[in-house]
Design a protein around this motif. Sequence first.
Motif: not given
Length: 415
Positions: A233-241, A266-270, A295-305
């Motif tokens: 679903l994450v793949k789908y959301l990032l590709q369609t939104i 999946a050839k996404m720039k992350v 354009p996309i970052i995958i992160a733990t909560d270290i980035l949330s603030r």
Amino acid sequence: MQFTAFNFHPTLLEGIEASNYDNATPVQEQVIPIIMAGKDLIASAQTGTGKTAAFLLPMMNHLIGHHHSTKVSGLILVPTRELAIQIGQVIEGLSYFTNISSIAIYGGSDGQNFVAEKKALQTGADIVVCTPGRLLAHLKMGYVDFGSIQFLVLDEADRMLDMGFQDDINTIISHLPKKRQTLLFSATMPEKIRRLARTILHEPAEINIAISKPPEKIVQRAYILHEPQKLPLVKYLLQTIPHRAAVVFCGRKQDVKQLARELQHAKMKVAEIHSDLEQSQREEVLQGFTSGRIPIIIATDILSRGIDVDTIDLVVNYDVPHDGEDYVHRIGRTARAEADGMAITLVNEKEQTSFAEIEQLLGKPVEKATMPEQFGTTPPYEPRLKRPHGGSGRHNGNNNGKRRNFNQPNAGRRR
């Protein structure tokens, strides 16, 4: 309200204009006059309200005419290195046309940085932004003189106490002059924060703005699903939104690494950010993200603030945050300044109760999105919450346990 109404120094106004600041936010309108009047302050403001500029601008305006070339005049304590870097960058932009000097001091950097920090503390920097642990390391060396401190700012004080910095903060404050202006900012106001405020503030003004609530302009949605459905679903959301910049938050760094690998396949720039990366690697990733190269970052909560990027228009919670405050800070990465944004949370069966508790904090249910048919069936939303009298009941939001449909094309529309 325009920034010219505050009668800031002309060189500071130049920096404000160059930083593309237009009109003051509500928190800035309330906080700036109080600080300029020389009063101590305890302020509760949600993320994304502009509180960083709210305390920086009046401090910098004062220091333009009252700075000490060989002393530290302003000290800003923050919980994380990412936030220290972020505030340091804001200072650099706003002070570009002024005579104000500054440095960000934080742990995790190499010995060369420590030497540069030592030099700045010895020879003087008008404003020092730092994490408590790193500053304490310098203080213990005996060469730091904080006798000329005029301003002390504790930003995200609740987070610092949650991270166990109470003793470090007390030790640092013991090295500061009693005659100073102290400003305390916190997302929440539990009793431990009020106890701290009573010991370090003098007759403070108090400002409260929308405690623990995300900005209304953030479109919030949740998918109720089975755990194996999350990754596709994450793949789908990032590709369609459609999005300019997106952050996907995971509770565990193992999930960050796995998800980053899958999206790259999946050839996404992350890119990924977690505690296993060196500080220089994190900074390189953030630079690529802020520039738009990544354009996309995958992160733990270290980035949330620790990140303030105006272009973030999509946040995905791969799992449900531990509590409501973490949820607010995660989704608060989007819809910064005057922009809009979308926040999507993926909720498996075990996480339903935790998410329902977050909805209670928000004061309203989060819209439940319909899973696209190709991903199969999903579980009903049936969280079990304790009732006030000690019993238990089911929490079904405002849809009686049924997930409402939403127009999928509109879900990705940029607002």
